[in-house]
Motif scaffolding. Structure first.
Motif, PDB file in Angstrom:
ATOM      1  N   PHE A   2      -3.250   7.352   3.515  1.00  9.30           N
ATOM      2  CA  PHE A   2      -4.647   7.635   3.223  1.00  9.30           C
ATOM      3  C   PHE A   2      -5.132   6.819   2.026  1.00  9.30           C
ATOM      4  O   PHE A   2      -6.237   6.276   2.037  1.00  9.30           O
ATOM      5  N   GLU A   3      -4.314   6.717   0.993  1.00  9.44           N
ATOM      6  CA  GLU A   3      -4.702   5.982  -0.213  1.00  9.44           C
ATOM      7  C   GLU A   3      -4.870   4.486   0.064  1.00  9.44           C
ATOM      8  O   GLU A   3      -5.615   3.805  -0.634  1.00  9.44           O
ATOM      9  N   LEU A   4      -4.191   3.973   1.072  1.00 11.29           N
ATOM     10  CA  LEU A   4      -4.303   2.555   1.420  1.00 11.29           C
ATOM     11  C   LEU A   4      -5.547   2.242   2.240  1.00 11.29           C
ATOM     12  O   LEU A   4      -5.938   1.087   2.356  1.00 11.29           O
ATOM     13  N   ALA A   5      -6.162   3.263   2.798  1.00 15.17           N
ATOM     14  CA  ALA A   5      -7.345   3.059   3.636  1.00 15.17           C
ATOM     15  C   ALA A   5      -8.570   2.823   2.759  1.00 15.17           C
ATOM     16  O   ALA A   5      -8.724   3.479   1.735  1.00 15.17           O
ATOM     17  N   PRO A   6      -9.425   1.885   3.170  1.00 18.55           N
ATOM     18  CA  PRO A   6     -10.662   1.692   2.404  1.00 18.55           C
ATOM     19  C   PRO A   6     -11.564   2.909   2.551  1.00 18.55           C
ATOM     20  O   PRO A   6     -11.672   3.477   3.628  1.00 18.55           O
ATOM     21  N   ARG A   7     -12.155   3.343   1.427  1.00 18.10           N
ATOM     22  CA  ARG A   7     -13.061   4.479   1.451  1.00 18.10           C
ATOM     23  C   ARG A   7     -14.223   4.194   0.517  1.00 18.10           C
ATOM     24  O   ARG A   7     -14.068   3.514  -0.481  1.00 18.10           O
ATOM     25  N   PHE A  41      -2.438  -4.984  -5.144  1.00 17.65           N
ATOM     26  CA  PHE A  41      -2.835  -4.106  -4.057  1.00 17.65           C
ATOM     27  C   PHE A  41      -4.267  -3.651  -4.234  1.00 17.65           C
ATOM     28  O   PHE A  41      -4.744  -3.489  -5.332  1.00 17.65           O
ATOM     29  N   GLU A  42      -4.968  -3.413  -3.149  1.00 20.18           N
ATOM     30  CA  GLU A  42      -6.281  -2.780  -3.151  1.00 20.18           C
ATOM     31  C   GLU A  42      -6.181  -1.493  -2.366  1.00 20.18           C
ATOM     32  O   GLU A  42      -6.155  -1.552  -1.137  1.00 20.18           O
ATOM     33  N   PRO A  43      -6.090  -0.364  -2.911  1.00 16.56           N
ATOM     34  CA  PRO A  43      -5.888  -0.099  -4.323  1.00 16.56           C
ATOM     35  C   PRO A  43      -4.485  -0.503  -4.757  1.00 16.56           C
ATOM     36  O   PRO A  43      -3.604  -0.656  -3.919  1.00 16.56           O
ATOM     37  N   ALA A  44      -4.279  -0.680  -6.031  1.00 16.52           N
ATOM     38  CA  ALA A  44      -2.969  -1.070  -6.552  1.00 16.52           C
ATOM     39  C   ALA A  44      -1.954   0.022  -6.241  1.00 16.52           C
ATOM     40  O   ALA A  44      -2.233   1.202  -6.384  1.00 16.52           O
ATOM     41  N   ALA A  45      -0.795  -0.399  -5.803  1.00 14.92           N
ATOM     42  CA  ALA A  45       0.260   0.569  -5.499  1.00 14.92           C
ATOM     43  C   ALA A  45       0.623   1.362  -6.745  1.00 14.92           C
ATOM     44  O   ALA A  45       0.901   2.559  -6.661  1.00 14.92           O
ATOM     45  N   SER A  46       0.600   0.712  -7.893  1.00 18.63           N
ATOM     46  CA  SER A  46       0.894   1.444  -9.129  1.00 18.63           C
ATOM     47  C   SER A  46      -0.193   2.490  -9.387  1.00 18.63           C
ATOM     48  O   SER A  46       0.084   3.553  -9.944  1.00 18.63           O
ATOM     49  N   ASN A  47      -1.436   2.205  -8.965  1.00 19.86           N
ATOM     50  CA  ASN A  47      -2.490   3.211  -9.076  1.00 19.86           C
ATOM     51  C   ASN A  47      -2.207   4.397  -8.153  1.00 19.86           C
ATOM     52  O   ASN A  47      -2.474   5.536  -8.513  1.00 19.86           O
ATOM     53  N   ILE A  48      -1.702   4.111  -6.964  1.00 18.16           N
ATOM     54  CA  ILE A  48      -1.348   5.183  -6.029  1.00 18.16           C
ATOM     55  C   ILE A  48      -0.256   6.049  -6.643  1.00 18.16           C
ATOM     56  O   ILE A  48      -0.335   7.279  -6.612  1.00 18.16           O
ATOM     57  N   ALA A  49       0.759   5.397  -7.203  1.00 19.32           N
ATOM     58  CA  ALA A  49       1.850   6.149  -7.830  1.00 19.32           C
ATOM     59  C   ALA A  49       1.307   7.034  -8.946  1.00 19.32           C
ATOM     60  O   ALA A  49       1.678   8.205  -9.061  1.00 19.32           O
ATOM     61  N   ARG A 105      -4.731 -14.251  -5.050  1.00 21.01           N
ATOM     62  CA  ARG A 105      -4.239 -12.891  -5.035  1.00 21.01           C
ATOM     63  C   ARG A 105      -3.934 -12.472  -3.608  1.00 21.01           C
ATOM     64  O   ARG A 105      -4.618 -12.856  -2.699  1.00 21.01           O
ATOM     65  N   ARG A 106      -2.920 -11.653  -3.439  1.00 24.20           N
ATOM     66  CA  ARG A 106      -2.590 -11.091  -2.138  1.00 24.20           C
ATOM     67  C   ARG A 106      -2.896  -9.603  -2.181  1.00 24.20           C
ATOM     68  O   ARG A 106      -2.638  -8.957  -3.181  1.00 24.20           O
ATOM     69  N   VAL A 107      -3.450  -9.091  -1.119  1.00 21.22           N
ATOM     70  CA  VAL A 107      -3.767  -7.669  -1.060  1.00 21.22           C
ATOM     71  C   VAL A 107      -3.025  -7.029   0.100  1.00 21.22           C
ATOM     72  O   VAL A 107      -2.662  -7.694   1.068  1.00 21.22           O
ATOM     73  N   LEU A 108      -2.804  -5.757  -0.028  1.00 26.62           N
ATOM     74  CA  LEU A 108      -2.121  -4.986   0.998  1.00 26.62           C
ATOM     75  C   LEU A 108      -3.157  -4.142   1.699  1.00 26.62           C
ATOM     76  O   LEU A 108      -3.977  -3.505   1.058  1.00 26.62           O
ATOM     77  N   SER A 109      -3.141  -4.176   3.008  1.00 27.55           N
ATOM     78  CA  SER A 109      -4.123  -3.396   3.759  1.00 27.55           C
ATOM     79  C   SER A 109      -3.471  -2.809   5.006  1.00 27.55           C
ATOM     80  O   SER A 109      -2.410  -3.252   5.434  1.00 27.55           O
ATOM     81  N   LEU A 110      -4.154  -1.813   5.562  1.00 25.84           N
ATOM     82  CA  LEU A 110      -3.681  -1.232   6.804  1.00 25.84           C
ATOM     83  C   LEU A 110      -3.926  -2.196   7.960  1.00 25.84           C
ATOM     84  O   LEU A 110      -4.961  -2.849   8.012  1.00 25.84           O
ATOM     85  N   THR A 111      -2.982  -2.265   8.863  1.00 23.99           N
ATOM     86  CA  THR A 111      -3.163  -3.022  10.100  1.00 23.99           C
ATOM     87  C   THR A 111      -3.910  -2.131  11.086  1.00 23.99           C
ATOM     88  O   THR A 111      -4.173  -0.957  10.805  1.00 23.99           O
ATOM     89  N   MET A 112      -4.217  -2.657  12.239  1.00 24.96           N
ATOM     90  CA  MET A 112      -4.826  -1.830  13.291  1.00 24.96           C
ATOM     91  C   MET A 112      -3.915  -0.641  13.601  1.00 24.96           C
ATOM     92  O   MET A 112      -4.389   0.477  13.777  1.00 24.96           O
ATOM     93  N   GLY A 135      -1.826   0.736  11.528  1.00 19.97           N
ATOM     94  CA  GLY A 135      -1.915   1.637  10.381  1.00 19.97           C
ATOM     95  C   GLY A 135      -3.167   2.486  10.435  1.00 19.97           C
ATOM     96  O   GLY A 135      -3.127   3.693  10.167  1.00 19.97           O
ATOM     97  N   HIS A 136      -4.295   1.855  10.787  1.00 24.92           N
ATOM     98  CA  HIS A 136      -5.544   2.612  10.931  1.00 24.92           C
ATOM     99  C   HIS A 136      -5.422   3.655  12.046  1.00 24.92           C
ATOM    100  O   HIS A 136      -5.902   4.782  11.906  1.00 24.92           O
ATOM    101  N   ALA A 137      -4.764   3.277  13.136  1.00 23.86           N
ATOM    102  CA  ALA A 137      -4.583   4.218  14.255  1.00 23.86           C
ATOM    103  C   ALA A 137      -3.693   5.385  13.836  1.00 23.86           C
ATOM    104  O   ALA A 137      -3.968   6.541  14.178  1.00 23.86           O
ATOM    105  N   ALA A 138      -2.625   5.092  13.085  1.00 24.97           N
ATOM    106  CA  ALA A 138      -1.735   6.155  12.614  1.00 24.97           C
ATOM    107  C   ALA A 138      -2.485   7.103  11.683  1.00 24.97           C
ATOM    108  O   ALA A 138      -2.356   8.331  11.794  1.00 24.97           O
ATOM    109  N   LEU A 139      -3.288   6.546  10.788  1.00 21.99           N
ATOM    110  CA  LEU A 139      -4.065   7.374   9.872  1.00 21.99           C
ATOM    111  C   LEU A 139      -5.094   8.212  10.634  1.00 21.99           C
ATOM    112  O   LEU A 139      -5.250   9.402  10.371  1.00 21.99           O
TER     113      LEU A 139
END
Length: 168
Positions: free
Chosen positions: A37-42, A64-72, A106-113, A115-119
């Protein structure tokens, strides 16, 4: 007060199955689902700040967008634990690294299709569970419960009393 809160927590976590090994009978634990959920754009979500890479960003050499360290930090979890979850997601094809929008390489981490389907499947299952949970309430009871939940969130948010009154 503490006893009442603990009693409610035991009741509610059991009621909605938070102590089950997986969330809504999916392949994901509650924490994994929350990371997804935190990786999904909102709307209103704050992305990572360029140049301020945290531990996980350095490990993956990615901002990361959001940063993984922010998620932690947001979930109050060990960054190494989040790293393991992200590696699992990557191996399952739920997330991908891609070039950032700016010229800083910069490289960003995002959900794939996938990942979006799983969410979406997790959110749909949770919505169904909550709909079943509240199905027996009439309109007045549903409104009362909603008001109570909003009020509890405001009271426990740590916001100053004056700000809580303005929101209510």
């Amino acid at each position: 007060m503490v006893s009442d809160l603990r009693c409610f927590n035991r009741f509610y976590t059991g009621l909605i199955g938070l102590l089950d090994e997986t969330l809504t009978h999916s392949a994901y634990t509650l924490i994994e689902a929350r990371v997804l959920f935190e990786l999904a754009p909102r709307p209103g979500h704050i992305a990572s700040t360029p140049g301020k890479a945290g531990f996980l960003a350095r490990v993956f050499q990615i901002d990361f967008e959001p940063a993984a360290s922010n998620i932690a930090g947001e979930l109050q979890l060990d960054p190494a634990y989040i790293t393991r979850i992200l590696r699992k997601f990557s191996a399952a094809g739920l997330i991908e690294a891609r070039a950032g929008r700016d010229a800083s390489h910069r490289r960003v981490l995002s959900l794939t299709m996938r990942g979006h389907a799983a969410l979406a499947a997790l959110q749909d299952a949770a919505d169904r569970d909550l709909t079943r949970l509240t199905a027996g309430l009439d309109d007045e009871e549903a409104a009362e419960l909603s008001d109570i939940l909003v009020r509890a969130r405001h009271l426990l948010s740590g916001a100053p009393a004056s700000e809580r009154r303005e929101r209510a």
